[in-house]
Design a protein around this motif. Structure first.
Motif, PDB file in Angstrom:
ATOM      1  N   ASP A  34       0.799  -1.225   0.000  1.00 52.75           N
ATOM      2  CA  ASP A  34       0.000   0.000   0.000  1.00 52.75           C
ATOM      3  C   ASP A  34       0.836   1.281   0.000  1.00 52.75           C
ATOM      4  N   GLY A  35       2.130   1.164  -0.244  1.00 60.28           N
ATOM      5  CA  GLY A  35       2.979   2.357  -0.273  1.00 60.28           C
ATOM      6  C   GLY A  35       3.453   2.830   1.086  1.00 60.28           C
ATOM      7  N   HIS A  36       3.041   2.164   2.170  1.00 58.12           N
ATOM      8  CA  HIS A  36       3.481   2.523   3.521  1.00 58.12           C
ATOM      9  C   HIS A  36       4.574   1.566   3.994  1.00 58.12           C
ATOM     10  N   GLN A  37       5.373   2.042   4.952  1.00 59.14           N
ATOM     11  CA  GLN A  37       6.354   1.181   5.612  1.00 59.14           C
ATOM     12  C   GLN A  37       5.648   0.468   6.755  1.00 59.14           C
ATOM     13  N   HIS A  38       5.651  -0.851   6.739  1.00 60.05           N
ATOM     14  CA  HIS A  38       4.972  -1.617   7.787  1.00 60.05           C
ATOM     15  C   HIS A  38       5.952  -2.238   8.782  1.00 60.05           C
ATOM     16  N   VAL A  39       7.241  -2.189   8.458  1.00 59.55           N
ATOM     17  CA  VAL A  39       8.256  -2.811   9.309  1.00 59.55           C
ATOM     18  C   VAL A  39       9.304  -1.763   9.647  1.00 59.55           C
ATOM     19  N   ASN A  40       9.677  -1.680  10.918  1.00 58.44           N
ATOM     20  CA  ASN A  40      10.678  -0.704  11.360  1.00 58.44           C
ATOM     21  C   ASN A  40      11.986  -0.860  10.597  1.00 58.44           C
ATOM     22  N   GLN A  41      12.672   0.264  10.405  1.00 60.07           N
ATOM     23  CA  GLN A  41      14.027   0.259   9.855  1.00 60.07           C
ATOM     24  C   GLN A  41      15.008   0.241  11.023  1.00 60.07           C
ATOM     25  N   PHE A  42      16.131  -0.433  10.852  1.00 61.53           N
ATOM     26  CA  PHE A  42      17.111  -0.547  11.925  1.00 61.53           C
ATOM     27  C   PHE A  42      18.463  -0.014  11.446  1.00 61.53           C
ATOM     28  N   ILE A  43      19.264   0.483  12.385  1.00 62.52           N
ATOM     29  CA  ILE A  43      20.493   1.205  12.058  1.00 62.52           C
ATOM     30  C   ILE A  43      21.664   0.236  11.875  1.00 62.52           C
ATOM     31  N   ASP A  44      22.445   0.462  10.818  1.00 58.51           N
ATOM     32  CA  ASP A  44      23.618  -0.361  10.525  1.00 58.51           C
ATOM     33  C   ASP A  44      24.670  -0.205  11.625  1.00 58.51           C
ATOM     34  N   MET A  45      25.391  -1.304  11.910  1.00 61.36           N
ATOM     35  CA  MET A  45      26.354  -1.266  13.014  1.00 61.36           C
ATOM     36  C   MET A  45      27.487  -0.270  12.756  1.00 61.36           C
ATOM     37  N   HIS A  46      27.844  -0.042  11.484  1.00 63.74           N
ATOM     38  CA  HIS A  46      28.908   0.928  11.193  1.00 63.74           C
ATOM     39  C   HIS A  46      28.437   2.346  11.526  1.00 63.74           C
ATOM     40  N   ASP A  47      27.168   2.630  11.257  1.00 61.00           N
ATOM     41  CA  ASP A  47      26.616   3.941  11.611  1.00 61.00           C
ATOM     42  C   ASP A  47      26.531   4.112  13.128  1.00 61.00           C
ATOM     43  N   LEU A  48      26.241   3.024  13.844  1.00 61.03           N
ATOM     44  CA  LEU A  48      26.231   3.085  15.313  1.00 61.03           C
ATOM     45  C   LEU A  48      27.624   3.385  15.841  1.00 61.03           C
ATOM     46  N   GLY A  49      28.639   2.726  15.276  1.00 61.79           N
ATOM     47  CA  GLY A  49      30.018   2.990  15.693  1.00 61.79           C
ATOM     48  C   GLY A  49      30.417   4.435  15.446  1.00 61.79           C
ATOM     49  N   ASP A  50      30.034   4.968  14.272  1.00 63.10           N
ATOM     50  CA  ASP A  50      30.332   6.373  13.958  1.00 63.10           C
ATOM     51  C   ASP A  50      29.628   7.313  14.935  1.00 63.10           C
ATOM     52  N   ALA A  51      28.389   6.977  15.290  1.00 63.11           N
ATOM     53  CA  ALA A  51      27.629   7.830  16.216  1.00 63.11           C
ATOM     54  C   ALA A  51      28.246   7.827  17.610  1.00 63.11           C
ATOM     55  N   LEU A  52      28.778   6.689  18.048  1.00 63.89           N
ATOM     56  CA  LEU A  52      29.466   6.639  19.346  1.00 63.89           C
ATOM     57  C   LEU A  52      30.620   7.632  19.379  1.00 63.89           C
ATOM     58  N   VAL A  53      31.441   7.608  18.328  1.00 65.71           N
ATOM     59  CA  VAL A  53      32.602   8.505  18.252  1.00 65.71           C
ATOM     60  C   VAL A  53      32.145   9.969  18.160  1.00 65.71           C
ATOM     61  N   LYS A  54      31.114  10.207  17.358  1.00 58.01           N
ATOM     62  CA  LYS A  54      30.582  11.572  17.188  1.00 58.01           C
ATOM     63  C   LYS A  54      30.196  12.182  18.526  1.00 58.01           C
ATOM     64  N   HIS A  55      29.720  11.350  19.450  1.00 57.09           N
ATOM     65  CA  HIS A  55      29.252  11.873  20.737  1.00 57.09           C
ATOM     66  C   HIS A  55      30.266  11.659  21.862  1.00 57.09           C
ATOM     67  N   GLY A  56      31.555  11.558  21.478  1.00 58.64           N
ATOM     68  CA  GLY A  56      32.629  11.630  22.455  1.00 58.64           C
ATOM     69  C   GLY A  56      33.046  10.322  23.093  1.00 58.64           C
ATOM     70  N   LEU A  57      32.499   9.190  22.646  1.00 61.34           N
ATOM     71  CA  LEU A  57      32.893   7.894  23.197  1.00 61.34           C
ATOM     72  C   LEU A  57      34.009   7.319  22.333  1.00 61.34           C
ATOM     73  N   THR A  58      34.912   6.578  22.949  1.00 60.86           N
ATOM     74  CA  THR A  58      36.116   6.153  22.241  1.00 60.86           C
ATOM     75  C   THR A  58      36.234   4.636  22.185  1.00 60.86           C
ATOM     76  N   MET A  59      37.149   4.195  21.323  1.00 58.90           N
ATOM     77  CA  MET A  59      37.488   2.787  21.137  1.00 58.90           C
ATOM     78  C   MET A  59      36.254   1.905  20.935  1.00 58.90           C
TER      79      MET A  59
END
Length: 198
Positions: A76-101
């Motif tokens: 029907d043109g709608h999203q029925h299932v949640n989208q989930f974040i890639d692990m590489h993007d999660l790693g980048d976001a950790l660093v972006k917000h000051g967390l290391t290693m």
């Protein structure tokens, strides 16, 4: 002898009511996937962690429910299932917000079911629901639901339907401030004398 008493706190992961630098460890299990982005949560994690503290988490990656997402495609043109974040993007976001290693890892876990309806019932029982912006408010019609079931059948193998979960694991640290410089810019060298052996 007194036992340590654990305290419970029900709160918003993006606005945690704890003091700055007040905890040594954050463990988050299957919570981050409910955030549209991890940024606000990771910013809060960095705020409440003590220097040297660690965040350890498990969440869901983009291959989660891939069969169900495919079964709903074109309905029907709608999203029925949640989208989930890639692990590489999660790693980048950790660093972006000051967390290391940051260290990231993942695995696929596949559940199997007799019918597509069983997949949906299982998701309902664990409290999973569509939290996407722009999701339809009404129920799916009978014809659309029959089409979803028919499209899910394309994944049937050995008499069962698969339902994939991509489980992402990560950890990172809050850095410890370095205080190795004097006000004139010269370096302080920390020297620890050896203890003489007896």
């Amino acid at each position: 002898m007194t036992k340590n008493k654990a305290n419970s706190l029900c709160a918003d992961i993006e606005q945690i009511p704890l003091a700055d630098e007040s905890v040594d460890l954050i463990w988050s299990s299957l919570t981050l996937q409910w955030c549209n982005t991890p940024d606000a949560a990771f910013k809060e994690f960095n705020r409440i962690l003590k220097p040297g503290g660690v965040i350890i988490f498990a969440t869901l990656g983009p291959d989660t429910l891939k069969e169900l997402r495919s079964a709903f495609a074109g309905i029907d043109g709608h999203q029925h299932v949640n989208q989930f974040i890639d692990m590489h993007d999660l790693g980048d976001a950790l660093v972006k917000h000051g967390l290391t290693m940051p260290v990231m890892d993942m695995e696929h876990i596949t559940m199997t079911y007799a019918k597509a309806k069983d997949v949906m019932q299982d998701l309902k029982h664990i409290g999973a629901s569509n939290k996407m912006d722009g999701r339809p408010n009404g129920l799916l019609g009978k014809a659309a639901w029959l089409k979803v079931q028919a499209q899910y059948e394309a994944f049937r193998r050995n008499g069962v339907l698969p339902c994939t979960y991509e489980v992402v694991y990560g950890h990172a640290f809050k850095p410890t401030p370095k205080n190795n410089a004097r006000s004139d810019g010269s370096q302080i060298i920390n020297f620890r004398p050896r203890t003489p052996s007896a």
